[in-house]
Enzyme design. Structure first.
Site, mmCIF file in Angstrom:
data_model
loop_
_atom_site.group_PDB
_atom_site.id
_atom_site.type_symbol
_atom_site.label_atom_id
_atom_site.label_comp_id
_atom_site.label_asym_id
_atom_site.label_seq_id
_atom_site.Cartn_x
_atom_site.Cartn_y
_atom_site.Cartn_z
ATOM 1 N N LYS A 1 0.111 -9.309 -0.404
ATOM 2 C CA LYS A 1 -0.286 -9.677 0.963
ATOM 3 C C LYS A 1 -1.116 -10.944 0.780
ATOM 4 O O LYS A 1 -2.353 -10.887 0.662
ATOM 5 C CB LYS A 1 -1.108 -8.545 1.580
ATOM 6 C CG LYS A 1 -1.786 -8.917 2.880
ATOM 7 C CD LYS A 1 -1.187 -8.253 4.074
ATOM 8 C CE LYS A 1 -1.905 -8.720 5.334
ATOM 9 N NZ LYS A 1 -1.339 -8.123 6.529
ATOM 10 N N ASP B 1 -5.212 -3.755 3.521
ATOM 11 C CA ASP B 1 -3.768 -3.834 3.260
ATOM 12 C C ASP B 1 -3.527 -4.162 1.788
ATOM 13 O O ASP B 1 -2.702 -3.529 1.118
ATOM 14 C CB ASP B 1 -3.116 -4.921 4.120
ATOM 15 C CG ASP B 1 -2.875 -4.466 5.557
ATOM 16 O OD1 ASP B 1 -3.349 -3.366 5.914
ATOM 17 O OD2 ASP B 1 -2.217 -5.212 6.312
ATOM 18 N N GLU C 1 4.254 -9.165 2.032
ATOM 19 C CA GLU C 1 3.923 -8.815 3.410
ATOM 20 C C GLU C 1 3.269 -10.009 4.087
ATOM 21 O O GLU C 1 2.277 -10.542 3.600
ATOM 22 C CB GLU C 1 2.970 -7.603 3.461
ATOM 23 C CG GLU C 1 2.679 -7.185 4.904
ATOM 24 C CD GLU C 1 1.576 -6.139 5.048
ATOM 25 O OE1 GLU C 1 1.211 -5.486 4.056
ATOM 26 O OE2 GLU C 1 1.084 -5.998 6.180
HETATM 27 MG MG LIG Z 1 -0.354 -4.685 7.220
#
Ligand SMILES: [Mg+2]
Length: 229
Positions: free
Chosen positions: A43, A52, A113
């Protein structure tokens, strides 16, 4: 799972923020690793906390440091582009793409992501779609909650994708805790508009328990990410 020589990058996006991108990326990373695939998830930009990134780091058995999973993080819970500006920082797509490529060289599958939805502002010079276009991933996962409105939402994302990415994309309809009248018909209706589009129904994963149906859905996604496009 068949063996792969090739390194693959999978971009995980969605129709909105908070739709389950991280839950899905973490679950798929775990599933791939359970099958012996050397998979990690990144991420690159987080704002408003690094939860996250921590979830993705754990899913990959800490194969990467937190700063490798997430090199850029900002305090404000705003689009990263704006959150960065508030800290007088400017992040370019080029440096984000360079980091992702460097990590992707080390693993069989690297999930990436984005932040927010496909067109959410990301870096100083672009949005999630621009990063996706720069990375040219082997597969694109589009996460959409399976509720009334999903057909419109999925079509908007598909329409916004670069053509080459559209052909490599799979829509993941995430079952909701409380299904509505559209939940059972969305997939068939979407198929009428998006001929040939791959779709996977993902059961609600919040319980943390991997049901047979959820495992089957993740295996279908794993196969998709590893198939030759
Ligand atoms: Mg997320």
């Amino acid at each position: 799972m068949k063996a792969m020589g090739q390194r693959r990058m999978v971009f995980v996006t969605g129709n909105d923020t908070g739709v389950g991108k991280t839950v899905l990326a973490a679950a798929l990373t775990r599933r791939l690793r359970a099958h012996g695939v050397d998979a990690v998830a990144l991420k690159p930009l987080c704002s408003g906390g690094r939860n996250d990134a921590r979830a993705l780091q754990t899913a990959a058995d800490h194969a990467l440091t937190l700063d490798e999973v997430n090199p850029w993080h900002f305090r404000a819970a705003l689009a990263p582009k704006l959150a960065a500006r508030l800290e007088k920082r400017r992040i370019s797509r080029r440096e984000v793409a360079a980091h992702v490529r460097m990590i992707a060289r080390r693993f069989q599958i690297t999930l990436v992501e984005g932040a927010g939805g496909l067109l959410s502002p990301l870096t100083e010079d672009g949005d999630n779609r621009d990063l996706l276009a720069a990375l040219r991933p082997e597969a694109v996962i589009i996460v959409v909650p399976n509720r009334l409105g999903a057909v419109n939402q999925a079509r908007l994302v598909l329409a916004a994708l670069p053509k080459i990415a559209r052909r490599r994309s799979v829509v993941v309809l995430v079952e909701q805790r409380k299904p509505d009248a559209a939940s059972r018909t969305n997939a068939a209706l979407l198929a009428e508009f998006a001929a040939g589009i791959s779709m996977v129904h993902l059961p609600w994963l919040a319980s943390g328990r991997l049901t047979f149906r959820a495992a089957a859905a993740l295996d279908a996604l794993a196969a998709f990410t590893m198939a030759d496009s």
